[in-house]
Write a protein that holds these residues in place. Sequence first.
Motif, mmCIF file in Angstrom:
data_model
loop_
_atom_site.group_PDB
_atom_site.id
_atom_site.type_symbol
_atom_site.label_atom_id
_atom_site.label_comp_id
_atom_site.label_asym_id
_atom_site.label_seq_id
_atom_site.Cartn_x
_atom_site.Cartn_y
_atom_site.Cartn_z
ATOM 1 N N GLU A 255 52.649 -34.344 -3.526
ATOM 2 C CA GLU A 255 51.637 -34.079 -3.162
ATOM 3 C C GLU A 255 51.605 -33.300 -1.816
ATOM 4 N N GLU A 256 52.892 -33.298 -1.279
ATOM 5 C CA GLU A 256 52.875 -32.308 -0.149
ATOM 6 C C GLU A 256 53.595 -30.878 -0.276
ATOM 7 N N LEU A 257 53.695 -30.607 -1.527
ATOM 8 C CA LEU A 257 54.262 -29.503 -1.954
ATOM 9 C C LEU A 257 53.662 -28.007 -1.586
ATOM 10 N N LEU A 258 52.290 -28.247 -1.883
ATOM 11 C CA LEU A 258 51.331 -27.051 -1.850
ATOM 12 C C LEU A 258 50.689 -26.962 -0.350
ATOM 13 N N PRO A 259 50.653 -28.221 0.264
ATOM 14 C CA PRO A 259 50.236 -27.939 1.525
ATOM 15 C C PRO A 259 51.218 -27.404 2.529
ATOM 16 N N ALA A 260 52.822 -27.723 2.343
ATOM 17 C CA ALA A 260 53.749 -27.068 2.575
ATOM 18 C C ALA A 260 53.893 -25.588 2.598
ATOM 19 N N LEU A 261 53.556 -25.318 1.350
ATOM 20 C CA LEU A 261 53.740 -23.878 0.750
ATOM 21 C C LEU A 261 52.591 -22.850 1.552
ATOM 22 N N GLU A 262 51.444 -23.616 1.801
ATOM 23 C CA GLU A 262 50.447 -23.065 2.242
ATOM 24 C C GLU A 262 50.578 -22.545 4.041
ATOM 25 N N GLU A 263 51.423 -23.441 4.713
ATOM 26 C CA GLU A 263 51.930 -23.339 6.001
ATOM 27 C C GLU A 263 52.685 -22.247 5.883
ATOM 28 N N ILE A 264 53.541 -22.082 4.929
ATOM 29 C CA ILE A 264 54.668 -20.922 4.802
ATOM 30 C C ILE A 264 53.910 -19.757 4.523
ATOM 31 N N LEU A 265 52.922 -19.580 3.711
ATOM 32 C CA LEU A 265 52.182 -18.276 3.615
ATOM 33 C C LEU A 265 51.550 -17.894 4.811
ATOM 34 N N ILE A 266 50.858 -18.826 5.385
ATOM 35 C CA ILE A 266 50.363 -18.549 6.841
ATOM 36 C C ILE A 266 51.167 -17.930 7.785
ATOM 37 N N SER A 267 52.265 -18.491 7.741
ATOM 38 C CA SER A 267 53.422 -17.943 8.778
ATOM 39 C C SER A 267 54.155 -16.513 8.449
ATOM 40 N N GLU A 268 54.095 -16.441 7.002
ATOM 41 C CA GLU A 268 54.811 -15.251 6.454
ATOM 42 C C GLU A 268 53.774 -13.725 6.133
ATOM 43 N N ARG A 269 52.584 -14.370 6.376
ATOM 44 C CA ARG A 269 51.730 -13.058 5.632
ATOM 45 C C ARG A 269 51.717 -11.923 6.515
ATOM 46 N N ALA A 270 51.803 -10.780 6.324
ATOM 47 C CA ALA A 270 51.748 -9.707 7.274
ATOM 48 C C ALA A 270 50.360 -9.266 7.677
ATOM 49 N N GLN A 271 49.149 -9.914 6.908
ATOM 50 C CA GLN A 271 47.781 -9.451 7.407
ATOM 51 C C GLN A 271 47.020 -10.920 7.319
ATOM 52 N N GLU A 272 46.207 -11.304 8.270
ATOM 53 C CA GLU A 272 45.460 -12.495 7.902
ATOM 54 C C GLU A 272 44.558 -12.807 6.934
ATOM 55 N N GLU A 273 44.039 -11.566 6.237
ATOM 56 C CA GLU A 273 43.123 -11.798 5.217
ATOM 57 C C GLU A 273 44.332 -11.936 3.965
ATOM 58 N N VAL A 321 43.217 -19.546 2.335
ATOM 59 C CA VAL A 321 41.501 -19.099 2.886
ATOM 60 C C VAL A 321 40.920 -20.098 3.467
ATOM 61 N N PHE A 322 41.094 -21.396 3.215
ATOM 62 C CA PHE A 322 40.547 -22.594 3.894
ATOM 63 C C PHE A 322 41.736 -23.656 3.941
ATOM 64 N N PRO A 323 42.727 -23.308 4.918
ATOM 65 C CA PRO A 323 43.845 -24.224 4.859
ATOM 66 C C PRO A 323 43.615 -25.785 5.180
ATOM 67 N N ASP A 324 43.675 -26.637 4.285
ATOM 68 C CA ASP A 324 43.558 -28.144 4.677
ATOM 69 C C ASP A 324 44.774 -28.810 3.898
ATOM 70 N N ARG A 325 44.801 -30.239 4.128
ATOM 71 C CA ARG A 325 46.015 -30.923 3.509
ATOM 72 C C ARG A 325 45.447 -31.838 2.199
ATOM 73 N N GLU A 326 44.380 -31.376 1.978
ATOM 74 C CA GLU A 326 43.918 -32.127 0.796
ATOM 75 C C GLU A 326 44.447 -31.424 -0.452
ATOM 76 N N THR A 327 45.107 -32.244 -1.344
ATOM 77 C CA THR A 327 45.671 -31.669 -2.711
ATOM 78 C C THR A 327 44.925 -32.464 -3.957
ATOM 79 N N GLU A 328 43.863 -32.294 -4.245
ATOM 80 C CA GLU A 328 43.340 -32.827 -5.507
ATOM 81 C C GLU A 328 44.219 -32.691 -6.814
ATOM 82 N N VAL A 329 44.297 -33.742 -7.364
ATOM 83 C CA VAL A 329 45.121 -33.512 -8.708
ATOM 84 C C VAL A 329 44.339 -33.752 -10.000
#
Length: 412
Positions: A255-273, A321-329
């Motif tokens: 349940e923590e995999l994709l929230p952690a991956l989203e944090e990495i995406l936000i930190s690594e992306r070249a443009q905010e969009e 797009v809308f970062p949050d910690r919820e990961t509905e399965v």
Amino acid sequence: MTMTDTEQPWPADAGRAAEAVMERQSPSTAEAVDVLLVEDDAQDAFLVEELLADAALDTRITWVSTLAQAREYFAGFRGCVLLDLNLPDARGMELLREVLTTASSAAVVVLTGFNDEHEGIAAVAAGAQDYLVKGHVDGSLLARSLRYSVERQRADENARQLREAELYARENMRLERGLLPQVLLDSSPLSHRSFYRPGRKRALVGGDFYDAVQKGGTTYVLCGDVSGHGPDEAALGVSLRIAWRALVMGGVAEEELLPALEEILISERAQEEMYATLCQVSLDSGSEDARIRLFGHPPPLVLQEGGVEEVPVAPRPPLGVFPDRETEVERFRLPRGATLMLYTDGLVDAYDGRPPDRLEVGGLRRMVGDLLARGTSIVDLPEHLVDEAEHYNGGPLQDDVAMLLITHEERQ
């Protein structure tokens, strides 16, 4: 190859036959040769023009007397530079090196005096196609030298481009082996078939990514797509795939995999969009109850003997797009013998016959069902799908295409 009045580079009969063929070839049947004559002696320049006027070679001659004047013609010149190595503003090997470097697409034939023939030999060794000795040249020899030099330059250029293409292909293979994943399913009840093709011309790896890893008693499967096209998106896609594998192998809770991956995406992306669509599926060994998380990505398909079905799942917004910690399965059934097909939108965005109608998921389901009904195997399915999609699209697909087919076969 050069000749003087007394030199005979081939048997006399063969030489006369070759000259006869050249002389019979009229300007209307021979390709015209552009000649840039770089010669400061007006009498020598006039002699060259007269010799070529009488030769069976259609030439367009431009005469300049200095290197400074010649520089105006070098860029993009693809004919033959007929070069005197003794000019008022340059001379010798330094002059030749500048011409070879600046007029890189042109053939170069050097003119030397009788006492400077050694300069001609050195010029050929340095990269000129030929040299001619003033006073020992007739029209046929001059025409042959110009024509053959241009053809040799073209052959050298073609060989260089072929070597570059071969080197690029080898480098492409090395990079793809390094950047595309080696799926880790050795002890998993699932087998796989992967397919990847970047959409950008001459691209190595695009923004689509996939992976599958077995950790403990659970197999995790991933398929994603970074928004946009280009090297930044490709780099981010590779980063996300490697980060996801590291998180799984590091034992991060599901349940923590994709929230952690989203944090990495936000930190690594070249443009905010920039964002990424993504589908993650997990399956415990011995179970047919699979878990799925979908973020703006097209839903996977389940392929089994009874037909092709879309996995019923409600997508969430893409990662970033809308970062949050919820990961509905959500859950779906993946029975033994069935194949789960994850894919990116390069397939479903193809036109279905003609614009503006797209193939979309419904069209893809129909296409997969038709191919399976015709006896296409799971191993061959990805290539056949791309062929079919291109047929419907009326040409090559413009977007990246990634597919990962996971077959549930419980191992003994």
